[in-house]
Every structure is written in structure tokens, then in C-alpha cells.
Motif scaffolding. Structure first.
Motif, PDB file in Angstrom:
ATOM      1  N   SER A  97      10.705   2.912 -10.349  1.00  0.00           N
ATOM      2  CA  SER A  97      10.559   4.313  -9.947  1.00  0.00           C
ATOM      3  C   SER A  97       9.501   4.570  -8.877  1.00  0.00           C
ATOM      4  O   SER A  97       9.359   5.711  -8.440  1.00  0.00           O
ATOM      5  CB  SER A  97      10.227   5.166 -11.186  1.00  0.00           C
ATOM      6  N   ILE A  98       8.755   3.539  -8.465  1.00  0.00           N
ATOM      7  CA  ILE A  98       7.807   3.752  -7.364  1.00  0.00           C
ATOM      8  C   ILE A  98       8.044   2.689  -6.299  1.00  0.00           C
ATOM      9  O   ILE A  98       8.543   1.597  -6.601  1.00  0.00           O
ATOM     10  CB  ILE A  98       6.335   3.730  -7.836  1.00  0.00           C
ATOM     11  N   PRO A  99       7.688   2.959  -5.042  1.00  0.00           N
ATOM     12  CA  PRO A  99       7.948   2.009  -3.952  1.00  0.00           C
ATOM     13  C   PRO A  99       7.211   0.689  -4.145  1.00  0.00           C
ATOM     14  O   PRO A  99       6.137   0.634  -4.764  1.00  0.00           O
ATOM     15  CB  PRO A  99       7.461   2.745  -2.706  1.00  0.00           C
ATOM     16  N   PHE A 100       7.788  -0.359  -3.587  1.00  0.00           N
ATOM     17  CA  PHE A 100       7.265  -1.717  -3.707  1.00  0.00           C
ATOM     18  C   PHE A 100       5.821  -1.805  -3.222  1.00  0.00           C
ATOM     19  O   PHE A 100       4.927  -2.315  -3.919  1.00  0.00           O
ATOM     20  CB  PHE A 100       8.197  -2.642  -2.911  1.00  0.00           C
ATOM     21  N   GLY A 101       5.556  -1.309  -2.021  1.00  0.00           N
ATOM     22  CA  GLY A 101       4.214  -1.408  -1.454  1.00  0.00           C
ATOM     23  C   GLY A 101       3.182  -0.651  -2.267  1.00  0.00           C
ATOM     24  O   GLY A 101       2.043  -1.106  -2.433  1.00  0.00           O
ATOM     25  N   VAL A 102       3.550   0.500  -2.799  1.00  0.00           N
ATOM     26  CA  VAL A 102       2.635   1.284  -3.618  1.00  0.00           C
ATOM     27  C   VAL A 102       2.330   0.544  -4.920  1.00  0.00           C
ATOM     28  O   VAL A 102       1.176   0.505  -5.376  1.00  0.00           O
ATOM     29  CB  VAL A 102       3.238   2.675  -3.905  1.00  0.00           C
ATOM     30  N   ALA A 103       3.358  -0.043  -5.533  1.00  0.00           N
ATOM     31  CA  ALA A 103       3.151  -0.787  -6.777  1.00  0.00           C
ATOM     32  C   ALA A 103       2.201  -1.962  -6.567  1.00  0.00           C
ATOM     33  O   ALA A 103       1.317  -2.219  -7.396  1.00  0.00           O
ATOM     34  CB  ALA A 103       4.499  -1.286  -7.310  1.00  0.00           C
ATOM     35  N   VAL A 104       2.351  -2.684  -5.454  1.00  0.00           N
ATOM     36  CA  VAL A 104       1.466  -3.815  -5.168  1.00  0.00           C
ATOM     37  C   VAL A 104       0.042  -3.328  -4.923  1.00  0.00           C
ATOM     38  O   VAL A 104      -0.928  -3.950  -5.378  1.00  0.00           O
ATOM     39  CB  VAL A 104       1.990  -4.614  -3.957  1.00  0.00           C
ATOM     40  N   GLU A 248      -1.173  -8.534   1.296  1.00  0.00           N
ATOM     41  CA  GLU A 248       0.059  -8.438   0.515  1.00  0.00           C
ATOM     42  C   GLU A 248       0.573  -7.010   0.337  1.00  0.00           C
ATOM     43  O   GLU A 248       1.788  -6.786   0.450  1.00  0.00           O
ATOM     44  CB  GLU A 248      -0.149  -9.103  -0.850  1.00  0.00           C
ATOM     45  N   PRO A 249      -0.276  -5.984   0.056  1.00  0.00           N
ATOM     46  CA  PRO A 249       0.277  -4.631  -0.079  1.00  0.00           C
ATOM     47  C   PRO A 249       0.992  -4.136   1.178  1.00  0.00           C
ATOM     48  O   PRO A 249       2.037  -3.478   1.086  1.00  0.00           O
ATOM     49  CB  PRO A 249      -0.964  -3.779  -0.386  1.00  0.00           C
ATOM     50  N   VAL A 250       0.428  -4.436   2.345  1.00  0.00           N
ATOM     51  CA  VAL A 250       1.068  -3.990   3.588  1.00  0.00           C
ATOM     52  C   VAL A 250       2.391  -4.724   3.799  1.00  0.00           C
ATOM     53  O   VAL A 250       3.401  -4.119   4.181  1.00  0.00           O
ATOM     54  CB  VAL A 250       0.125  -4.202   4.788  1.00  0.00           C
ATOM     55  N   VAL A 251       2.407  -6.034   3.555  1.00  0.00           N
ATOM     56  CA  VAL A 251       3.646  -6.802   3.692  1.00  0.00           C
ATOM     57  C   VAL A 251       4.699  -6.287   2.706  1.00  0.00           C
ATOM     58  O   VAL A 251       5.879  -6.160   3.049  1.00  0.00           O
ATOM     59  CB  VAL A 251       3.374  -8.303   3.462  1.00  0.00           C
ATOM     60  N   ALA A 252       4.272  -5.961   1.485  1.00  0.00           N
ATOM     61  CA  ALA A 252       5.208  -5.430   0.498  1.00  0.00           C
ATOM     62  C   ALA A 252       5.771  -4.083   0.944  1.00  0.00           C
ATOM     63  O   ALA A 252       6.966  -3.814   0.771  1.00  0.00           O
ATOM     64  CB  ALA A 252       4.506  -5.291  -0.852  1.00  0.00           C
ATOM     65  N   ALA A 253       4.906  -3.235   1.502  1.00  0.00           N
ATOM     66  CA  ALA A 253       5.377  -1.932   1.982  1.00  0.00           C
ATOM     67  C   ALA A 253       6.388  -2.099   3.116  1.00  0.00           C
ATOM     68  O   ALA A 253       7.409  -1.395   3.171  1.00  0.00           O
ATOM     69  CB  ALA A 253       4.190  -1.090   2.442  1.00  0.00           C
ATOM     70  N   LEU A 254       6.129  -3.043   4.023  1.00  0.00           N
ATOM     71  CA  LEU A 254       7.069  -3.297   5.122  1.00  0.00           C
ATOM     72  C   LEU A 254       8.380  -3.875   4.588  1.00  0.00           C
ATOM     73  O   LEU A 254       9.463  -3.513   5.064  1.00  0.00           O
ATOM     74  CB  LEU A 254       6.436  -4.253   6.137  1.00  0.00           C
ATOM     75  N   ALA A 255       8.295  -4.775   3.597  1.00  0.00           N
ATOM     76  CA  ALA A 255       9.512  -5.325   3.000  1.00  0.00           C
ATOM     77  C   ALA A 255      10.323  -4.228   2.318  1.00  0.00           C
ATOM     78  O   ALA A 255      11.559  -4.197   2.404  1.00  0.00           O
ATOM     79  CB  ALA A 255       9.156  -6.424   1.995  1.00  0.00           C
ATOM     80  N   GLY A 256       9.626  -3.325   1.622  1.00  0.00           N
ATOM     81  CA  GLY A 256      10.328  -2.204   0.998  1.00  0.00           C
ATOM     82  C   GLY A 256      11.004  -1.316   2.017  1.00  0.00           C
ATOM     83  O   GLY A 256      12.111  -0.810   1.794  1.00  0.00           O
ATOM     84  N   LEU A 257      10.359  -1.138   3.161  1.00  0.00           N
ATOM     85  CA  LEU A 257      10.945  -0.317   4.225  1.00  0.00           C
ATOM     86  C   LEU A 257      12.179  -0.969   4.817  1.00  0.00           C
ATOM     87  O   LEU A 257      13.219  -0.327   5.013  1.00  0.00           O
ATOM     88  CB  LEU A 257       9.889  -0.086   5.316  1.00  0.00           C
ATOM     89  N   VAL A 258      12.105  -2.293   5.086  1.00  0.00           N
ATOM     90  CA  VAL A 258      13.194  -2.999   5.765  1.00  0.00           C
ATOM     91  C   VAL A 258      14.348  -3.303   4.819  1.00  0.00           C
ATOM     92  O   VAL A 258      15.525  -3.052   5.149  1.00  0.00           O
ATOM     93  CB  VAL A 258      12.665  -4.300   6.412  1.00  0.00           C
TER      94      VAL A 258
END
Length: 291
Positions: A97-104, A248-258
């Protein structure tokens, strides 16, 4: 004449640094693809598949029975593995229920809290302030189009607490061979996660295409990152390694976006950057203090 040691030249650090970046990217990629299994087997089944398959792959790869282990060390590895299992399960529950980057980013509060707890420097108040600012920007304390689900946030904080526990128990098993501790730890983690996944998903976990997908996720999100990190840890200063993992949080947020089409507000991006900078600053200032 006795030769004097000199700092590692830049070319010697380049490959380990690339290995860390590849490990972070592989973890983000594997988790992004794992989330696509949620509609079929749920977060619980996906976590069970990832942890169970990862344990199987690493047991075959490292064959930990080759090294003797004492009863005390085995208990330490089991506690480390149980914390690892709880961390994985709660993190996947948060991803529902929450975005990948936020969770990381929220999960990173765990290791950062451990580092700050054991430190007594005034400069650490700056990193604490950055974390508080990041959490104030992230937490669902106001209603808006980008406010976060409170249940997902609670699961992410649970994962952060489990990560902190995992670090504390992991240090007690740090003298063991990394391949042995990680493979046995994941085996212990599977005893936490796999039963929950089986109860939730049932026979759906045994579908050949699901098993094959899970094996790919396990290799990309566990076997490859762990192997690359072990390679880098032997060749990079520990502080450099920790600072690089802070991306890692920034990479996770970018992965969630892409890969997952998860869009974040400017406040959420700013919050992720605050937590990432707090992690980098805490590690760098601790290194300077030791020197």
C-alpha cells in the motif's frame, strides 16, 4: 627496506564500487518484479517464495555444512535469521500500500537508529533532525492526494525495527564465514516466512510458472546482491561501503517509478533525500571521529 602501505589507488576501488551499485540495482529490480506477484499469491506468498528460494540457492552455492559451528554461534545465526525473516515479511506487507522508495526510506530508519544510539557526538543531532524532517514529510499526518496509508507505514516501521534487530544479532555472528552465516540465516528466516506464505497462498505457490518466477526473483534480489556485496566488502573501506549503500532509497524510488509506475510528490522525494543524507552523514562523521 620495509615497504610502507599506501592508500588504495582509485582504479583498485572502481570495481568494488561498481559492484555495490550493481548490488543495489539488482535488489531494486528483483523487488520491483516480485511486487508483480502480489495479485496472484499476495505479499505473504511472494515473501515466502523469495526467502525460501534464496535460502535454497545460497545453501547450494555455499554449502555451509563445510565449516564447523558451535552451539552458541548457531543460536546467534538463528536469531539473526529470524530477524531477517520478520524484516522481509513486514517489508513486503508494507509494499502492498505504499511506494517502494518510501518503504525503503522508512526501513532505513532501523540501521540509522542503531548507529545514532551508540554514538555520542553533537553532530549526530543534525542527522537526527534530518530524519525527523524526512519523517514529517512522509508520514500521513495530513490528508492529500499523496498521503500514505497508515497500515503500510506501520509495516515499514516494523521492518525498520526488525532491520535494527538483525544488525545487532548479525554482529554476534560476524566472525563466521559470510557464506555460512547468510545461508544459514536465510534458512532460519524461511521458517518464519514460508509457513505464513503457505497459509495465505496455499497451492498457488506450487504452480511451475510461479516457482520459476520466484527462482528468478531470488537470484536477482538475493544471490546476486549478496555475492556482489561480499566481493565489495573485502576491497572497500567499511565506511565507503556503508555510504554507497545509502543510495538504496533513491534507487528504489526510481525503480518504482520505472517498473511499477509509482509517482512520488516533491515532498516525498525531499523526504527520501533527507533520510539518505542522514545515513551518509552519520557514517562519514563516525569515520572521522574514529580517525
Amino acid at each position: 627496506m620495509q615497504a610502507t602501505s599506501s592508500p588504495s589507488p582509485l582504479p583498485a576501488l572502481l570495481l568494488p564500487a561498481i559492484a555495490v551499485i550493481c548490488a543495489v540495482c539488482a535488489l531494486a529490480l528483483g523487488t520491483s518484479y516480485a511486487k508483480q506477484l502480489f495479485p496472484v499469491i499476495g505479499a505473504q506468498g511472494t515473501s515466502a517464495l523469495r526467502v525460501g528460494m534464496s535460502a535454497l540457492v545460497l545453501l547450494i552455492l555455499w554449502r555451509p555444512w563445510r565449516w564447523p559451528i558451535s552451539t552458541i554461534d548457531l543460536h546467534a545465526v538463528v536469531r539473526y535469521g529470524l530477524a531477517l525473516g520478520c524484516m522481509n515479511l513486514m517489508f513486503y506487507m508494507a509494499l502492498r500500500s505504499i511506494p517502494f522508495g518510501v518503504a525503503v526510506a522508512i526501513e532505513f530508519i532501523g540501521p540509522l537508529a542503531v548507529a545514532l544510539y551508540y554514538s555520542r557526538r553533537r553532530l549526530d543531532y543534525l542527522w537526527i533532525a534530518l530524519v525527523v524532517l524526512g519523517l514529517a514529510l512522509l508520514l500521513p499526518i495530513r490528508s492529500s492526494a499523496h498521503s500514505l496509508d497508515p497500515v503500510g507505514v506501520a509495516w515499514a516501521f516494523g521492518a525498520a525495527a526488525a532491520w535494527a534487530t538483525y544488525i545487532i544479532f548479525g554482529k554476534r555472528a560476524g566472525h563466521l564465514h559470510a557464506g555460512q552465516s547468510v545461508s544459514l540465516g536465510l534458512l532460519a528466516a524461511s521458517f518464519v516466512v514460508v509457513p505464513v506464505g503457505v497459509v495465505h497462498a496455499g497451492a498457488a505457490l506450487l504452480q511451475p510458472e510461479i516457482l520459476l518466477f520466484g527462482l528468478g526473483v531470488a537470484i536477482v534480489s538475493s544471490a546476486i546482491p549478496i555475492s556482489l556485496e561480499m566481493y565489495a566488502l573485502k576491497r572497500l573501506p567499511r565506511e565507503t561501503f556503508g555510504i554507497m549503500l545509502s543510495i538504496e532509497p533513491v534507487v528504489a524510488a526510481l525503480a518504482g517509478l520505472v517498473f511499477l509506475h509509482e509517482t512520488l510528490s516533491s515532498a516525498q522525494w525531499l523526504a527520501i533525500l533527507c533520510i539518505m543524507l542522514a545515513s551518509i552523514g552519520s557514517i562519514a562523521s563516525a569515520h572521522r571521529a574514529r580517525r
